[in-house]
Design an enzyme around this catalytic site. Structure first.
Site, PDB file in Angstrom:
ATOM      1  N   LYS A 185       0.631  -1.267   0.001  1.00  0.00           N
ATOM      2  CA  LYS A 185      -0.006  -0.116  -0.009  1.00  0.00           C
ATOM      3  C   LYS A 185       0.893   1.233   0.289  1.00  0.00           C
ATOM      4  CE  LYS A 185      -3.695   2.196   2.809  1.00  0.00           C
ATOM      5  NZ  LYS A 185      -4.488   1.957   3.768  1.00  0.00           N
ATOM      6  N   GLU A 191      10.692  -4.928   3.951  1.00  0.00           N
ATOM      7  CA  GLU A 191      10.840  -6.170   3.817  1.00  0.00           C
ATOM      8  C   GLU A 191      10.322  -6.465   2.324  1.00  0.00           C
ATOM      9  OE1 GLU A 191       9.356  -4.933   6.411  1.00  0.00           O
ATOM     10  OE2 GLU A 191       9.084  -6.368   8.108  1.00  0.00           O
ATOM     11  N   GLY A 245      -5.045  -2.377   5.019  1.00  0.00           N
ATOM     12  CA  GLY A 245      -3.945  -3.578   4.538  1.00  0.00           C
ATOM     13  C   GLY A 245      -4.838  -4.619   4.636  1.00  0.00           C
ATOM     14  N   ARG A 246      -5.437  -4.729   6.099  1.00  0.00           N
ATOM     15  CA  ARG A 246      -5.866  -6.237   6.715  1.00  0.00           C
ATOM     16  C   ARG A 246      -7.340  -6.350   6.102  1.00  0.00           C
ATOM     17  NH1 ARG A 246      -4.404  -2.832  10.498  1.00  0.00           N
ATOM     18  NH2 ARG A 246      -5.901  -2.018  11.904  1.00  0.00           N
ATOM     19  N   GLU A 331      -4.377  -6.915  15.045  1.00  0.00           N
ATOM     20  CA  GLU A 331      -3.836  -5.633  14.418  1.00  0.00           C
ATOM     21  C   GLU A 331      -4.860  -4.538  14.793  1.00  0.00           C
ATOM     22  OE1 GLU A 331      -2.182  -4.569  10.656  1.00  0.00           O
ATOM     23  OE2 GLU A 331      -0.192  -5.035  11.495  1.00  0.00           O
ATOM     24  N   HIS A 362      -3.311 -33.289  17.737  1.00  0.00           N
ATOM     25  CA  HIS A 362      -2.281 -34.038  18.222  1.00  0.00           C
ATOM     26  C   HIS A 362      -1.133 -32.946  18.627  1.00  0.00           C
ATOM     27  CE1 HIS A 362      -4.035 -37.637  16.650  1.00  0.00           C
ATOM     28  NE2 HIS A 362      -4.513 -36.966  15.710  1.00  0.00           N
ATOM     29  N   LYS A 472       9.673  -0.306  13.777  1.00  0.00           N
ATOM     30  CA  LYS A 472      10.251  -0.165  12.356  1.00  0.00           C
ATOM     31  C   LYS A 472      11.398   0.901  12.545  1.00  0.00           C
ATOM     32  CE  LYS A 472       5.894  -1.015   9.880  1.00  0.00           C
ATOM     33  NZ  LYS A 472       4.793  -0.227   9.019  1.00  0.00           N
TER      34      LYS A 472
HETATM   35  O1  F6P Z   1       2.565  -4.486  10.013  1.00  0.00           O
HETATM   36  C1  F6P Z   1       2.182  -2.961   9.494  1.00  0.00           C
HETATM   37  C2  F6P Z   1       1.442  -2.946   8.195  1.00  0.00           C
HETATM   38  O2  F6P Z   1       1.342  -1.476   8.216  1.00  0.00           O
HETATM   39  C3  F6P Z   1       0.369  -3.625   7.984  1.00  0.00           C
HETATM   40  O3  F6P Z   1      -0.958  -2.857   8.560  1.00  0.00           O
HETATM   41  C4  F6P Z   1       0.266  -3.757   6.337  1.00  0.00           C
HETATM   42  O4  F6P Z   1      -0.490  -4.781   6.125  1.00  0.00           O
HETATM   43  C5  F6P Z   1       1.625  -4.155   6.278  1.00  0.00           C
HETATM   44  O5  F6P Z   1       2.455  -3.557   7.017  1.00  0.00           O
HETATM   45  C6  F6P Z   1       2.105  -3.812   4.848  1.00  0.00           C
HETATM   46  O6  F6P Z   1       2.042  -2.616   4.419  1.00  0.00           O
HETATM   47  P1  F6P Z   1       2.280  -2.231   2.996  1.00  0.00           P
HETATM   48  O7  F6P Z   1       1.016  -2.805   2.067  1.00  0.00           O
HETATM   49  O8  F6P Z   1       2.180  -0.623   2.850  1.00  0.00           O
HETATM   50  O9  F6P Z   1       3.565  -2.675   2.704  1.00  0.00           O
END
Ligand code: F6P
Length: 507
Positions: A185, A191, A245-246, A331, A362, A472
């Protein structure tokens, strides 16, 4: 909320129930298992094996009214800025309206065209690069709908910055026939950008730097960042700041899922979500599946004080569903400050965990049955499988039903205390005919609105996630120290300092 008459009434009611056992509740009402259920559009919710009565449901419904749940739902559906700390709507329901906003329609058509091209044979594999909401939804749904994937396309998901994940996900793939969809987003997530850069180098090694760019598409609310990364604007798909995002599976974030199952199945999933959206808006609380799920959750969390709950899909295809719900719920609800900035005065989001049955039986069911903590369970099952091994499916479902029965009623009379099952352990069953794009969409919307119901009662904003920010920032600073671009920071605590210096010495 805890100062209201409705909350006090629930507290008094909980006191009055005392140490009531589910055995007594079932003996006292032979039709309890038919009464304490609700049904919507093919999904049955059986909440009768919770420590509650019909009166509890009435009191919880009054609490929902007191929290103005109906009004809050309309505010969300109307696109009002219900995400108050970021001053924007949380309008994911608009993505699945039969007549969505024009920009949503246009993006769906672009996705469908792109997915058709991707499915036409040029690519051997699609790798979704994203994390959190940009990974869990499409990864969960692609696994869930594997039976509906009608091409040879191999759709994989890369999320962790751990290079081992890159190695694992790309193993066996031909870089010349691999398409990467970078989903972010913000298009600033470390990452995701690290993985995207490594992917670009991996492709460029095989096909050259210039050709590599045609191996990348992006989904983002920050198209300029995607273009700066070198992704052609024709392959950049929009999401909007009003899609959290979620809550984004129904947006272009689901592009890799659409590549796997096709636009029609994707549209079916959206239709399923919409059916539950409308149900949530219109059904009375005691017939309203997401509201009931949320209200029973409040009952268990706040009035019994149970700090965790388990989501146990008896469906291998839903193996990633507990992880998906973990982000969706934790979250959203892991907040100790209310939307108005005051401290939360009651417990809020519980810890969510789980894995598919029967594997969990199990592993951790020992604790569910005989541990000192009570863990409410949400079982999810289907009457018909997406495969022909009916013997397996009967066994699977027999186990789901047996677990719910054993948790509730136990086996208290065994002479040997080690073999005694106390029972009285609450669970809820969600049952549908079959796992399909439509029922998956319904299930996702059920949980989204469950979370919304609870957040409304707690008075928290379920649509922000400030709690992830500090880590972060600190990681960025520490990365500079680990890689030698910044000098050691002597003001850090002695533990972090010495761990950094040990790492730097041995890396
Ligand atoms: O973990 C925090 C967060 O902002 C989530 O809410 C989000 O889904 C994820 O990181 C990824 O964010 P982005 O889509 O901006 O890479």
């Amino acid at each position: 909320m805890q100062d209201t008459g409705e909350w006090h009434a629930l507290s008094a009611h909980r006191e009055a129930l005392g140490g009531v056992h589910l055995r007594e509740l079932f003996e006292g009402d032979p039709r309890r298992g038919e009464r304490l259920v609700a049904e919507a559009d093919g999904w049955l919710l059986d909440y009768s094996k919770n420590r509650l009565t019909a009166e509890t449901v009435e009191l919880l419904a009054a609490l929902a009214d007191r929290a103005e749940l109906r009004h809050r739902i309309e505010a969300m559906f109307d696109g009002e800025p219900v995400n108050t700390t970021e001053n924007r709507p949380a309008w994911h329901v608009a993505l699945r309206q039969p007549n969505p906003p024009p920009e949503v329609n246009a993006e769906f058509d672009r996705m469908a065209e792109f997915a058709a091209e991707v499915r036409s044979g040029r690519w051997q594999a699609v790798v979704n690069i994203g994390i959190g909401g940009s990974d869990l939804g499409p990864a969960m749904a692609t696994a869930a709908l594997a039976a509906f994937a009608d091409t040879e396309l191999d759709v994989r998901f890369l999320s962790n910055v751990d290079g081992a994940h890159f190695r694992q996900v790309t193993r066996g793939l031909d870089p010349a026939r691999t398409l990467f969809i970078v989903v972010s987003k913000t298009f600033t997530t470390t990452e995701t950008l690290t993985n995207a850069r490594t992917a670009r180098a991996w492709v460029a090694d095989a096909v050259g730097t210039e050709a590599a760019s045609s191996h990348f598409a992006a989904v983002t609310a920050s198209p300029d960042n995607a273009k700066d990364f070198g992704i052609d604007s024709g392959a950049v798909f929009a999401m909007w700041d009003w899609v959290g995002g979620r809550y984004s599976l129904g947006s272009a974030v689901g592009l890799s899922l659409m590549a796997a199952v096709g636009p029609d199945a994707f549209a079916e999933m959206l239709a399923g979500m919409h059916r539950i959206d409308e149900h949530f808006r219109s059904a009375p609380w005691d017939e309203n599946l997401p509201a009931l799920l949320g209200l029973v959750g409040i009952w268990n969390r706040n009035f019994w004080g149970w700090p965790t709950y388990a989501v146990l899909p008896y469906s291998q295809e839903l193996a990633l569903f507990p992880a998906y719900i973990q982000q969706l719920d934790m979250e959203s609800s892991g907040k100790s400050v209310r939307a108005d900035g005051t401290p939360a005065s009651t417990a809020t989001g519980p810890v969510v965990w789980g894995q598919p049955g029967t594997n969990g039986q199990h592993a951790f069911h020992q604790l569910l049955h005989q541990g000192t903590d009570v863990v409410p369970v949400e079982f999810i099952g289907f009457c018909r499988p997406n495969h022909g091994f009916s013997e397996h499916h009967d066994l699977l479902m027999a186990n789901l039903l047996a677990q719910a029965e054993a948790l509730a009623f136990g086996a208290p009379d065994a002479g040997d205390p080690h073999r005694r099952f106390p029972g009285n352990r609450p669970s809820t069953v969600l049952l549908a005919d079959q796992l399909t794009p439509r029922s998956l969409g319904q299930l996702v919307a059920l949980y989204e609105h469950k979370v919304f119901t609870q957040a409304t009662i707690w008075g928290i904003n379920p649509f922000d996630q400030w709690g992830v920010e500090l880590g972060k920032t600190l990681a960025t600073n520490i990365t500079a120290e680990l890689t030698g671009t910044a000098a050691p920071n002597p003001t850090r605590d002695s533990s972090t300092q010495s761990l950094i210096s040990r790492y730097v010495m041995k890396r």
